[in-house]
Scaffold this active site. Structure first.
Site, PDB file in Angstrom:
ATOM      1  N   ASP A  56       0.832  -1.197   0.000  1.00 51.19           N
ATOM      2  CA  ASP A  56       0.000   0.000   0.000  1.00 51.19           C
ATOM      3  C   ASP A  56       0.866   1.245   0.000  1.00 51.19           C
ATOM      4  OD1 ASP A  56      -2.209   1.550   0.032  1.00 51.19           O
ATOM      5  OD2 ASP A  56      -2.657   1.283   2.157  1.00 51.19           O
ATOM      6  N   HIS A  99      10.281   3.063   5.093  1.00 50.63           N
ATOM      7  CA  HIS A  99       9.408   1.884   5.230  1.00 50.63           C
ATOM      8  C   HIS A  99       9.439   0.978   4.004  1.00 50.63           C
ATOM      9  CE1 HIS A  99       7.532   2.698   9.048  1.00 50.63           C
ATOM     10  NE2 HIS A  99       7.179   3.905   8.673  1.00 50.63           N
ATOM     11  N   ASP A 206       8.387  12.764  12.687  1.00 54.99           N
ATOM     12  CA  ASP A 206       7.129  12.356  13.302  1.00 54.99           C
ATOM     13  C   ASP A 206       7.354  12.012  14.771  1.00 54.99           C
ATOM     14  OD1 ASP A 206       8.682  10.356  12.225  1.00 54.99           O
ATOM     15  OD2 ASP A 206       7.065   9.409  11.115  1.00 54.99           O
ATOM     16  N   TYR A 246       4.609  15.253  10.046  1.00 53.77           N
ATOM     17  CA  TYR A 246       3.305  15.617   9.463  1.00 53.77           C
ATOM     18  C   TYR A 246       2.585  16.702  10.236  1.00 53.77           C
ATOM     19  CZ  TYR A 246       4.673  11.271   7.347  1.00 53.77           C
ATOM     20  OH  TYR A 246       5.413  10.309   6.699  1.00 53.77           O
TER      21      TYR A 246
END
Length: 384
Positions: A56, A99, A206, A246
């Site tokens: 994804d 990731h 983050d 973010y």
């Protein structure tokens, strides 16, 4: 923010290139690369199929082009640092990369920018081995992506044993003291023993206060100190590559703190240091215990085991911390950091005009004794 704070003008802008197929294939499979190349032309059904097969990821028509630029920017930064064109630097790129896996996209990431940069540095500049360090939100494997191999006891395999250091954060709301304690008691001792030739930083913010993904409480100024501590490694050869982050307030503040430190400005006075929390200490001791057989700096670490089960009281406290971290947070602006003045003395040949912005005086003039002392100090430093 870098422009507003006058930091962009103090930096050298490094030209960006796209990563080549050969660069990307240092880390990723050819099958995955060919699949990503097709994304600009995919229909919605094609994208669904891609997601099922390759993971994804957020898609945009230009995602392939942007991902190649992101990886290429990291490589350009490595080249500039390793050849001495710049002392250090930061690549401001998106999409992030940490990731992404060999044959799969994951967590907003397409190509693993820093992994590619590490392999590229090994191939082009003859660097030998890689020490990998990661701290990440884990919550006893309850937090995404819930990988067992993200825990502290995944230390690497065979010749790589001891070179994979995971520090799992098992609760949210980690603060400045927690991050500094891990730096001082795990990362830095091992890093100095490893003695790297290059430091690559997955600069993910983050972990900064107010971020909706990380839900941690590191204030932006702490990144100035973390960066400063890393700059003593590898002769100062440090490449930071932007990853997550973010919250549109803490993100630019944290990036500015990082860049200002890379430029050599003194770090602000440490603030909000009250000692690491119990959960951070537990993770810290478990990491030291897991790696004591691999690193002489940790050989006297005690044996520790991470508790897998919570009491009802601990679960109640953890839930309360999570709810508190999700509340809207307010924090002060990072303290203003003053750039230290730079003084230099130069003997000009006869007939050469004094450059603009400089002050000229001759030996026959009655110079200010304070200025003379400062120039003597500069001359002595240069001779030393």
């Amino acid at each position: 923010a870098l422009i507003k704070n006058g930091l962009a003008d103090r930096c050298v802008s490094v030209p960006v290139r796209e990563a080549t197929d050969a660069d990307i294939l240092l880390v990723h499979s050819e099958e995955y690369l060919e699949a990503v190349k097709k994304t600009p032309y995919m229909t919605l059904e094609d994208l669904k199929e891609f997601t099922l097969q390759y993971g994804d990821v957020y898609f945009h028509p230009n995602i392939y082009h942007c991902a190649k630029l992101a990886a290429g920017a990291a490589l350009q930064l490595v080249d500039s640092v390793m050849t001495g064109k710049v002392r250090n630097g930061m690549a401001l790129v998106r999409p992030p990369g940490h990731h992404s896996m060999s044959s799969a996209a994951n967590g907003f990431c397409v190509f693993n920018n820093v992994a590619i940069a590490a392999q590229y540095a090994k191939q082009k500049y003859g660097l030998k081995s890689v020490l990998y360090f990661s701290w990440h939100r884990y919550e006893h494997q309850k937090f995404w992506p819930q990988l067992r191999e993200s825990d502290y006891d995944s230390v690497g395999k065979e010749k790589g044993a001891g070179f994979n250091i995971n520090v799992p954060w098992n609760k949210v709301g980690m603060k400045n003291s927690d991050y500094l304690s891990v730096f001082c008691h795990v990362l830095l001792p091992v890093a100095y023993e490893f003695c790297p030739d290059l430091v690559l930083v997955c600069a993910g913010f983050d972990s900064a206060i107010g971020d909706p993904e990380g839900e941690m409480c590191a204030s932006p100024d702490i990144f100035a100190h973390l960066t400063h501590l890393l700059m003593n490694l590898a002769g100062g050869k440090l490449c930071a590559v932007l990853e997550g982050g973010y919250n549109l307030t803490s993100l630019p503040q944290s990036v500015c703190q990082t860049v200002q430190t890379l430029l050599g400005d003194p770090a602000p006075r440490p603030a909000n240091l009250d000692g690491p929390c119990e959960s951070a200490l537990e993770s810290l001791h478990c990491v030291r215990s897991a790696h004591r057989q691999y690193w002489s700096c940790l050989k006297h670490a005690g044996i520790a085991v991470l508790s897998d089960h919570f009491s009802e009281e601990e679960e109640r406290l953890e839930k309360g911390d999570e709810e508190k971290s999700q509340e809207e947070q307010v924090w002060p602006e990072p303290p203003k950091r003053v750039t230290p003045p730079i003084r230099a003395a130069l003997v000009l040949p006869n007939g050469v005009a004094c450059p603009d912005g400089c002050e000229s005086f001759g030996a026959s003039e009655d110079a200010d004794p304070v200025i003379v002392n400062k120039l003597r100090y500069v001359a002595a430093a240069c001779n030393a």
